[in-house]
Write a protein that holds these residues in place. Structure first.
Motif, PDB file in Angstrom:
ATOM      1  N   ILE A 117     -27.340 -10.122  -1.603  1.00 33.60           N
ATOM      2  CA  ILE A 117     -26.558  -9.038  -2.182  1.00 33.60           C
ATOM      3  C   ILE A 117     -27.762  -8.021  -2.221  1.00 33.60           C
ATOM      4  O   ILE A 117     -27.501  -6.795  -2.108  1.00 33.60           O
ATOM      5  CB  ILE A 117     -26.089  -9.424  -3.630  1.00 33.60           C
ATOM      6  CG1 ILE A 117     -24.953 -10.287  -3.414  1.00 33.60           C
ATOM      7  CG2 ILE A 117     -25.588  -8.263  -4.410  1.00 33.60           C
ATOM      8  CD1 ILE A 117     -24.361 -11.044  -4.618  1.00 33.60           C
ATOM      9  N   ALA A 141     -21.796  -6.405  -0.321  1.00 35.37           N
ATOM     10  CA  ALA A 141     -22.270  -6.820  -1.518  1.00 35.37           C
ATOM     11  C   ALA A 141     -21.382  -7.004  -2.598  1.00 35.37           C
ATOM     12  O   ALA A 141     -21.213  -8.112  -3.255  1.00 35.37           O
ATOM     13  CB  ALA A 141     -23.058  -5.796  -2.008  1.00 35.37           C
ATOM     14  N   PHE A 146     -28.089  -6.340   0.900  1.00 40.92           N
ATOM     15  CA  PHE A 146     -27.421  -5.480   1.234  1.00 40.92           C
ATOM     16  C   PHE A 146     -27.246  -4.168   0.451  1.00 40.92           C
ATOM     17  O   PHE A 146     -27.302  -3.086   0.756  1.00 40.92           O
ATOM     18  CB  PHE A 146     -25.944  -6.002   0.927  1.00 40.92           C
ATOM     19  CG  PHE A 146     -25.255  -6.900   1.688  1.00 40.92           C
ATOM     20  CD1 PHE A 146     -25.020  -6.507   3.214  1.00 40.92           C
ATOM     21  CD2 PHE A 146     -25.066  -8.185   1.656  1.00 40.92           C
ATOM     22  CE1 PHE A 146     -24.400  -7.188   4.177  1.00 40.92           C
ATOM     23  CE2 PHE A 146     -24.517  -8.956   2.717  1.00 40.92           C
ATOM     24  CZ  PHE A 146     -24.316  -8.604   3.727  1.00 40.92           C
TER      25      PHE A 146
END
Lengths: 681, 315
Positions: free
Chosen positions: A13, A126, A16
């Motif tokens: 995440i 994300a 991203f």
């Protein structure tokens, strides 16, 4: 050493978000931006894939608390087998689509700013991953909104057409109605978790241990189910889906159809199986009925479409319906404490989640390649692409075979499992259910057959025959990275279809934690070759042997009959002596669906006008031209949404009379409000 | 020896399917000629047709793609695969466990999928029309077929074909309403799926009403031979599937060599009867208008669903 799964997902995440953040550095260098950012997002997907995969295979639960957000309300993060599975699905397709996007997004360079696409693509990915790992209502809603908002900007990416902006608006509207329902549902559950005064009730762990009265549990279930179903595109809350998915760039449509809808499925599963626990069978009955309606109506609507991406979008409605049917069955069985059957239904549903992500992602990528090369979404103007797109054509065919549930591809495995669940259903202690289950099996069989029909049409009209449009210069094969993305998805479709027992063994831990049942013990005593959900006597299917068998027979027949030297002569098609065959004489999408319009037309609002133009005195039998108009109306839009939107406009206009644009009057309103409050306080 | 026996039976069955299918079609054609007062070419004419087509050269349309050339092999392969699954002469075939009744229906669906694609490949109006109609018939017949066989599998608690045949064979001759409904539905579907009158006419090439023949109109040479042969096998397989599901008595059970001749004789007798039935239906009935087919198949679907419902409600 056991690998903790949350770390890779969390890092992915961050990667991203980092990718989204560095976009401004590439201002003025769009080629480099596209290459770097999508390679980075492919890497991030790969990382999340590892995390999700190990979360399921280790059966581990990993938690983390992030001190961000409001004071005393930290973000709780958690990966368990359920979220691990969905993380795997999201990141697997994310990986393929990211690779595909390198080539696909390049096509936009010079036409529009690609940096917005890159930024929102990364935020979208994300957001989806964050939804899956958040473990409290607060961070869940924040991630949910991040996902919805970033996908809104992706839908509206090609914003020069009013219809695209309208589609995006409807999408945002329904996403928010859904979000409000979800929030209310969390509110109800959290209220029981903490009493209304404490702050800690918003975590999922508190909600899980709360004791909630059955009536309120049902309220929370209904709110959550309809909230998530609006996002999943269940009938009749689907109207945004066929509008929004086609207008988004195709890589985004692949993600939206393939995995974003699945986050809603995840939400339904999280709330019903994990947080609330199923208390009464009618929950499952409701999900089953609505799933069946979505499945049948979705595929019928798909068959009526002439826009390739709209067809795929409606087929997503169908597949979400099939997944909901599985969930409904699982809930019914779980409410009667039949844990093995519930496990079988859940495995079927989860397998279909994975399958649908793969083949729908593949089909949307293929549609993107077609769109990229022909600049055409209308199937009536396509045809014969198999000669010009030598790579895309077989891959799209794999997608069509998979979605039509034909062995040896993956769609068949989940269909097989669902039918087994239906057939294993014993006589249940409710006459309504005993009526519902045979009808459900019948409608599901109808859906599968119609899906085959739908994708014969899609493939036949787009790739076979002759080109139907005006000109076809510039029709070319997709680039290397696009082909790579599609090839990966196609290979996974085949592998998931040929080696199902590995996958089932891997995900079997999920029903074990959710409903306490497992099919693994019975499924694997005969080894990886065999799929035997309950016992070998009841049913068995050996995907590898069937695959090899078909391959072998086809190869042997080919060898035997091809060995002899017969000449193959190419000749023009026999035109019955008229010599006037044109490309417009082919069957097209509308004519292919014509028998269906006659059979199921009563479900839709169809207006058909056909008339001949020309001088009847000149030649009464052979007119110059025939003019044909076909208008299809979505009855649900006109029956359900139009009245509501009209009423809200009407109401808004009435309320609008309060507005005069003069500051004195607004001050007067404030003054009056204060007076009223003081009087009643 | 014990290991080899089932494999031997399997091989024998494949040969029976391959060679028996044209014979059955020949038998049907011969009976039909007799009943209609024409002179028949004998039951072996389909063999001559196939071998003639195999020798002939192929003429391909100019824009035929690889789908068109691959489809006959896929159709033939899928149909033959189906033929090795259905318990025709023995219930205990080694391959019956690899695929059950759902997979069997899917195998026929593969064949149909590729035929329909091939119909659209050349881009003639006839091909597209045939594909569209075939898929219309299939989209109604396939669910009805699934529902009909599901009723049998509910009764026998299994979707494995050999178990289903076993259960029906060992069961008492009790008339179950669910099975009766399922059988009625199955007969209607088998007529539609094999393209016989009143749904489709296998002997026509001139009508605007043709379905299957319209799809394969552009085929020639060995491609056509394979498709025709697969079509004959389909008729043979649907007949023997109906026999295995509803009248399995006589199919060999255990690994006894003695049972095989009995099973073969029973098979020939039953198939001859099925052929007679087909001929009677085809001679008595006229072909339906294409949109009456939906009513025909709709009633099959309803009958099958009724069968399943009556299992859940009554049994």
């Amino acid at each position: 050493m056991t690998l903790l799964p949350l770390g890779p997902v969390f890092l992915s995440i961050l990667l991203f978000l980092f990718t989204a953040a560095i976009t401004p550095l590439f201002a003025g260098r769009p080629h480099a931006l596209v290459r770097v950012s999508f390679l980075l997002s492919a890497a991030a997907s790969l990382m999340a894939l590892a995390g999700g995969f190990f979360a399921v295979s280790n059966g581990a639960v990993d938690t983390m608390t992030l001190p961000i957000g409001l004071p005393d309300l930290p973000f709780y993060l958690r990966v368990d087998v359920l979220s691990g599975f969905f993380v795997t699905v999201v990141s697997l397709l994310g990986l393929f689509v990211s690779i595909y996007s390198i080539g696909y997004v390049k096509g936009f360079i010079g036409q529009r700013p690609v940096s917005t696409l890159v930024v929102f693509y990364c935020l979208f990915m994300a957001g989806m991953l964050m939804v899956l790992i958040s473990d409290d209502a607060y961070s869940f809603m924040v991630s949910w909104e991040l996902m919805a908002a970033s996908s809104y900007f992706l839908v509206v990416f090609e914003d020069e057409h009013a219809s695209n902006r309208r589609a995006a608006f409807i999408y945002l509207l329904i996403a928010h109605i859904g979000a409000v329902l979800i929030l209310l549902s969390f509110g109800v559950i959290a209220g029981f978790a903490s009493g209304f005064e404490s702050f800690n009730g918003y975590t999922f762990s508190a909600m899980r241990s709360s004791t909630i009265t059955p009536a309120w549990a049902s309220v929370a279930f209904l709110l959550a189910f309809f909230g998530f179903a609006a996002k999943a595109g269940m009938m009749p809350l689907h109207v945004w889906l066929p509008e929004a998915h086609p207008v988004a760039p195709s890589n985004v449509s692949a993600l939206m159809s393939g995995v974003m809808l699945k986050t809603a499925i995840y939400g339904i599963m999280r709330v019903t199986f994990d947080i609330l626990h199923i208390s009464s069978w009618w929950w499952g009955g409701l999900v089953l009925v609505l799933g069946l309606v979505s499945a049948v109506m979705g595929i019928l609507s798909a068959l009526m479409q002439v826009d390739l991406k709209r067809l795929l979008a409606y087929s997503s409605v169908e597949n979400i319906g099939i997944i909901l049917v599985c969930l409904g069955l699982a809930m019914i069985f779980a409410s009667f404490n039949m844990s093995v059957l519930a496990a079988l239904a859940l495995v079927a549903g989860l397998y279909h989640v994975l399958n649908h992500a793969m083949f729908k992602g593949l089909l949307f990528m293929g549609a993107g390649a077609v769109l990229h090369s022909t600049h055409e979404r209308n199937m009536e103007n396509m045809g014969g692409l198999i000669h010009r797109m030598k790579w895309t054509a077989p891959m799209f065919l794999v997608g069509c075979l998979s979605i039509a549930a034909l062995p040896p591809f993956n769609g068949f495995i989940s269909e097989w499992l669902i039918f087994q669940t239906f057939l294993l259903s014993p006589v249940l202690p409710s006459p309504v259910l005993n009526l519902l289950i045979p009808l459900g099996a019948a409608l599901l069989a109808l859906t599968a057959a119609l899906a085959a029909r739908c994708f014969v049409k899609a493939y036949g009209v787009v790739f076979l025959g002759h080109w139907r449009g005006a000109h076809q210069h510039g029709v070319h094969e997709a680039g290397l990275s696009m082909r790579a993305g599609m090839l990966l998805a196609a290979v996974s479709c085949l592998l998931l279809g040929v080696l199902p027992s590995f996958v089932i063994r891997w995900l079997d831990v999920i029903p074990q934690t959710l409903v306490g049942g497992t099919i693994s013990l019975s499924a694997h005593e005969f080894g990886w070759l065999w799929l035997t959900p309950v016992s070998a006597g009841r049913a068995s299917y050996s995907a590898p042997i069937v695959f090899l068998g078909i391959l072998l027979v086809v190869a042997v027949v080919y060898m035997i009959f091809h060995a002899r030297k017969t000449s193959i002569r190419r000749a023009p098609v026999w035109d019955c002596g008229f010599g006037k065959l044109t490309n417009r004489m082919q069957y097209n999408s509308t004519s292919f669906a014509m028998p269906l319009r006659r059979i199921f037309g009563f479900l839709f609002g169809i207006k058909e006008v056909a008339r001949a133009a020309g001088d009847p005195a000149l030649s009464p039998m052979f007119m110059d031209r025939y003019i044909y108009h076909l208008k299809m109306r979505d009855r649900i839009w006109y029956g359900l949404y139009k009245p509501v939107s009209d009423a809200s406009f009407w109401f808004a206009r009435r309320v609008g009379r309060l507005q005069h644009g003069r500051i004195q009057i607004y001050l007067l309103y404030s003054f009056l409000t204060l007076i009223v409050l003081l009087v009643f306080a | 020896m014990m290991k080899a026996y089932p494999l031997l039976i399997e091989g024998l069955q494949v040969i029976i399917v391959l060679l028996g299918a044209p014979l059955m079609v020949g038998w049907v054609r011969m009976l039909k000629c007799w009943l209609q007062g024409r002179q028949s070419a004998g039951p072996f004419q389909p063999y001559r047709d196939i071998s003639k087509l195999l020798i002939k050269d192929i003429v391909l349309a100019e824009n035929a793609s690889w789908i068109f050339r691959f489809a006959p092999y896929a159709v033939f392969g899928a149909t033959l695969m189906a033929g090795s699954i259905i318990p025709i002469i023995s219930v205990d075939l080694p391959l019956t466990a690899t695929a059950d009744i759902i997979a069997l229906v899917a195998l026929f669906a593969i064949a149909r999928f590729f035929t329909a694609l091939a119909g659209m490949d050349i881009g003639t109006a006839f091909g597209g029309m045939g594909s569209s109609r075939e898929m219309m018939v299939a989209s109604l017949a396939e669910p009805a077929m699934l529902m009909s066989v599901f009723t049998v599998s509910l009764v026998s608690h299994s979707t494995s074909l050999s178990h289903m045949a076993h259960t029906v064979m060992e069961g008492t001759l009790m008339l179950r309403p669910s099975l009766a409904f399922a059988l009625m539905a199955f007969v209607l579907i088998a007529i539609a799926e094999t393209g016989r009158i009143p749904v489709d006419n296998p002997a026509t090439h001139l009508e605007l009403t043709m379905i299957h023949e319209a799809m394969v109109l552009e085929y020639s040479g060995r491609h056509l031979a394979l498709i025709e042969w697969a079509g004959m096998m389909k008729l043979f397989l649907f007949s023997s599937l109906g026999i295995a599901l509803f009248f399995p008595w006589g199919i060999a059970v255990a690994d006894e060599a003695m049972m095989l001749p009995v099973a073969l004789i029973a098979l020939v007798a039953k198939l001859a009867l099925v052929g007679l039935l087909i001929v009677l239906i085809e001679t008595r009935l006229a072909k339906m208008r294409i949109f009456r087919v939906t009513e025909f198949l709709g009633s099959a679907f309803l009958l099958a669903t009724l069968g399943m419902l009556s299992y859940f409600m009554l049994e």
